[in-house]
Scaffold this motif. Structure first.
Motif, PDB file in Angstrom:
ATOM      1  N   ARG B 107       7.360  45.075  36.719  1.00  0.00           N
ATOM      2  CA  ARG B 107       7.798  45.777  36.250  1.00  0.00           C
ATOM      3  C   ARG B 107       9.072  46.553  36.713  1.00  0.00           C
ATOM      4  O   ARG B 107      10.076  46.862  36.189  1.00  0.00           O
ATOM      5  N   LYS B 111      13.072  46.979  35.876  1.00  0.00           N
ATOM      6  CA  LYS B 111      13.897  48.229  35.790  1.00  0.00           C
ATOM      7  C   LYS B 111      15.198  48.201  36.653  1.00  0.00           C
ATOM      8  O   LYS B 111      16.141  48.730  36.377  1.00  0.00           O
ATOM      9  N   VAL B 230       5.974  39.033  29.845  1.00  0.00           N
ATOM     10  CA  VAL B 230       7.409  39.232  29.865  1.00  0.00           C
ATOM     11  C   VAL B 230       7.701  40.653  29.975  1.00  0.00           C
ATOM     12  O   VAL B 230       6.877  41.599  29.156  1.00  0.00           O
ATOM     13  N   ASP B 233      13.608  45.340  30.122  1.00  0.00           N
ATOM     14  CA  ASP B 233      13.993  46.504  30.371  1.00  0.00           C
ATOM     15  C   ASP B 233      15.659  46.634  30.207  1.00  0.00           C
ATOM     16  O   ASP B 233      16.489  45.439  29.968  1.00  0.00           O
ATOM     17  N   GLY B 234      16.074  47.699  30.305  1.00  0.00           N
ATOM     18  CA  GLY B 234      17.777  48.025  30.293  1.00  0.00           C
ATOM     19  C   GLY B 234      18.207  47.544  28.780  1.00  0.00           C
ATOM     20  O   GLY B 234      19.394  47.161  28.837  1.00  0.00           O
ATOM     21  N   LEU B 235      17.312  47.809  27.863  1.00  0.00           N
ATOM     22  CA  LEU B 235      17.935  47.613  26.560  1.00  0.00           C
ATOM     23  C   LEU B 235      19.168  48.597  26.188  1.00  0.00           C
ATOM     24  O   LEU B 235      20.015  48.275  25.737  1.00  0.00           O
ATOM     25  N   MET B 236      18.772  49.807  26.724  1.00  0.00           N
ATOM     26  CA  MET B 236      19.917  50.917  26.644  1.00  0.00           C
ATOM     27  C   MET B 236      21.099  50.691  27.231  1.00  0.00           C
ATOM     28  O   MET B 236      22.223  50.757  26.725  1.00  0.00           O
ATOM     29  N   LEU B 239      23.077  48.568  25.041  1.00  0.00           N
ATOM     30  CA  LEU B 239      23.636  49.325  23.851  1.00  0.00           C
ATOM     31  C   LEU B 239      24.852  49.850  24.207  1.00  0.00           C
ATOM     32  O   LEU B 239      25.769  50.083  23.502  1.00  0.00           O
ATOM     33  N   LEU B 254      18.888  42.202  20.404  1.00  0.00           N
ATOM     34  CA  LEU B 254      17.490  42.998  20.619  1.00  0.00           C
ATOM     35  C   LEU B 254      16.403  42.408  20.173  1.00  0.00           C
ATOM     36  O   LEU B 254      15.359  42.454  20.842  1.00  0.00           O
ATOM     37  N   GLU B 255      16.553  41.988  19.016  1.00  0.00           N
ATOM     38  CA  GLU B 255      15.411  41.334  18.428  1.00  0.00           C
ATOM     39  C   GLU B 255      14.742  40.244  19.149  1.00  0.00           C
ATOM     40  O   GLU B 255      13.459  40.062  19.343  1.00  0.00           O
ATOM     41  N   GLU B 258      12.817  41.505  22.097  1.00  0.00           N
ATOM     42  CA  GLU B 258      11.563  42.118  21.778  1.00  0.00           C
ATOM     43  C   GLU B 258      10.753  41.180  21.618  1.00  0.00           C
ATOM     44  O   GLU B 258       9.379  41.332  21.448  1.00  0.00           O
ATOM     45  N   ASP B 260       8.517  38.395  22.679  1.00  0.00           N
ATOM     46  CA  ASP B 260       8.133  37.940  23.860  1.00  0.00           C
ATOM     47  C   ASP B 260       8.091  36.413  24.012  1.00  0.00           C
ATOM     48  O   ASP B 260       8.515  36.006  24.917  1.00  0.00           O
TER      49      ASP B 260
END
Lengths: 349, 349
Positions: B107, B111, B230, B233-236, B239, B254-255, B258, B260
């Motif tokens: 995890r 990150k 799975v 991270d870091g979707l932000m 964007l 993104l979909e 998301e 897995d």
DNA sequence: ATTAGCACTCCCAGCCTACGAGTGCTAACG
DNA sequence: CGTTAGCACTCGTAGGCTGGGAGTGCTAAT
């Protein structure tokens, strides 16, 4: 408030919740047959705006509910509703499959919340720190490593690998396990200090360094596992909502949801109201600035009267409050039920 | 290709990677002093466009690299680079803290990947299914429940709670554990069928129903734990990239991230190239349609020569290839190192 | 082969206008 | 007096237009 005014406020809110478009007087008159003309509705709507229940995004658009309007809607107007049989069945089915591992269960819960509500969802899992210890066990893995296993009454199984310097005989580990169990069962990891520790150290003085290492490991596990209690899902659903089509508007919310510790802090507050209380927080009622354009519906869950975690849905203030309230309540209850079964099953020794 | 042309292609790519704006001939002439005028560069750029290395978003804008251009850049132009001391130190520090629980480690890896690359990151954790079993243990929790514990050579500790009908004495469980260990150590859960199972059943025929239940549980654990391998991270960060300021463009990516199972399928393919191979997949080279506007840099990690998982960064094709390649490689290596240490430590029995 | 100069193209931002939705007001009505 | 019809008014949005700027491609000179 006069009944007709209530009916109009309800109609405006219902309509806006489904269409996401400011709703005009004509629409209300046509779609929600209240038996009065649009002019009358216009007058009433003007009043509702003066009283702060409605607002206009711009001068000649329809009205949308203000936060105050939503609050009134939720408190007195909303027609409570249950989940559809389909939804309920789906949840039950998923819960049947996931009984044996609490983390998977929680992950699944977040996923279902997001799917059904079409919003972002958050589930905070139980913490080892404050849960009652049901069982502690040291498992020999190799000559240099021991697995420290803690099972709590909230169904959580936490494990850490401990490196040791000198090999220990399995029977030693068993003996230590037995004593740890006697001393610690029923208390929490957070309480595991001071007197209790000294007693254990005294009783097992031969293993002083081992015990020191082990307690240190448990202490660090207590803290680090906190970061892994937060499960967020449905970010996509949130982005699909029209109010977040602009990335600039969505960013703060998503950023908030991605930072586990903020979410954790916000949701532990919910727990303070006790089990069974579903809390609806609308727009500006949120303490966190990032969420002031959102509504949050949350409910704590727990075992044996103790709150151990919370579920929540985060969406635009234009939220299907009645559906999501039912959903969140149902999920919290479901989690509590499962934990209760685990609890009674494990304590029935 | 002529050196000057290469230099120009490199300059265009470097500039576009940092500015995200189509780059014109004047910019190149001014900022990347190649000793020639903008007109010359214009001619060369026209050639590069004809050959498919560059393209124009519209008639009178600057050029941007095409997928083919990026490919050439990555293969022959890019100046390899190491991580900065700062980045490296941060990663090391984080890895020091997280040695004792593999899931937390993974995890954290996701990150850090996201943070440093400023892109989305994916880490696929090890699977129990194909890892070598180091240790199996049955731990009595209560009279009605037994904890089944599996420790693999990839450092993974998997546990499931098994409800039993008739209480079993701890010594019985110990005996079963011992036999399971003897029979199964060194093999994988996936191999755990047929002959091996029958032998165990024969040797422990007194516990037939218990064993049946246990094997069934392990089987379902094998499959359900796949979904939890799975970590995204870091979707932000994704964007925040200008190419995704339009939600419509970002959504498919993104979909994909998301879901897995799709990610898992895409990344297990990477593993096939063997350890130590960092794979760069640029835009249309991606098999998945959802990713054709993205580049993916991925690397497998593993123990004892076996691939057990992969790390990856997903970003716009305008990606800082040299930095991210170094980063992904470093992280994969780091994970491999830690697993190797776990492995040698646990097998040294 | 390289460069300077220049015409040309095309995007973009800003402005304007027409349109439509919806209001607020007023006067009439039961 | 509450309700309704009618109408003028407001305001946001979409579509069309224009000027400026950036960057190219071509040509002629070096």
């Amino acid at each position: 408030m006069a009944d007709r005014k209530k009916a109009i406020l309800r109609a405006v809110t219902d309509d806006y919740i489904t269409t996401a478009e400011p709703v005009g007087s004509r629409t209300i008159a046509r779609k929600y047959g209240l038996g009065v003309s649009s002019a009358t509705i216009r007058n009433e709507m003007a009043d509702l705006e003066d009283e702060g229940y409605l607002e206009q995004p711009h001068a000649s658009a329809g009205r949308i509910p203000s936060d105050k309007g939503y609050r009134f809607y939720v408190d007195t107007l909303m027609t409570g509703r249950d989940l559809t049989g389909h939804e309920e069945k789906r949840i039950r089915a998923e819960y049947e499959r996931r009984r044996d591992e609490i983390r998977a269960l929680i992950r699944t819960t977040a996923k279902m919340l997001g799917d059904i509500s079409q919003c972002a969802s958050v589930v905070v899992g139980p913490t080892v720190r404050t849960a009652e210890i049901r069982h502690i066990q040291l498992v020999p893995i190799s000559s240099e490593t021991v697995l420290v296993l803690v099972v709590t009454n909230s169904g959580l199984v936490e494990h850490r690998v401990l490196s040791i310097e000198h090999a220990m005989h399995p029977s030693d580990l068993d003996r230590i396990s037995r004593i740890l169990n006697n001393r610690l069962r029923g208390s929490t990891l957070a309480q595991m200090h001071g007197a209790a520790l000294r007693e254990i150290q005294a009783e097992l003085s031969a293993y002083a360094t081992f015990l020191d290492q082990m307690f240190e490991l448990l202490l660090s596990a207590m803290h680090s596992s906190d970061e892994e209690r937060v499960y967020v899902d449905g970010l996509m659903q949130l982005l699909a909502q029209p109010e977040f089509k602009d990335v600039g508007r969505a960013r703060p919310v998503l950023e908030f949801l991605e930072s586990d510790d903020l979410v954790l802090r916000a949701l532990t507050a919910v727990g303070s109201r006790g089990l069974g209380a579903t809390v609806v927080t609308i727009g500006s009622e949120n303490v966190m600035n990032e969420l002031q354009s959102c509504s949050v519906i949350s409910a704590p869950y727990g075992v044996a009267g103790r709150v151990v975690g919370a579920v929540a849905v985060v969406g635009p203030t234009r939220l299907d409050y009645s559906m999501v309230t039912a959903l969140v309540g149902y999920m919290a209850e479901g989690l509590s039920d499962i934990l209760a079964r685990l609890d009674s099953c494990e304590s029935g020794e």
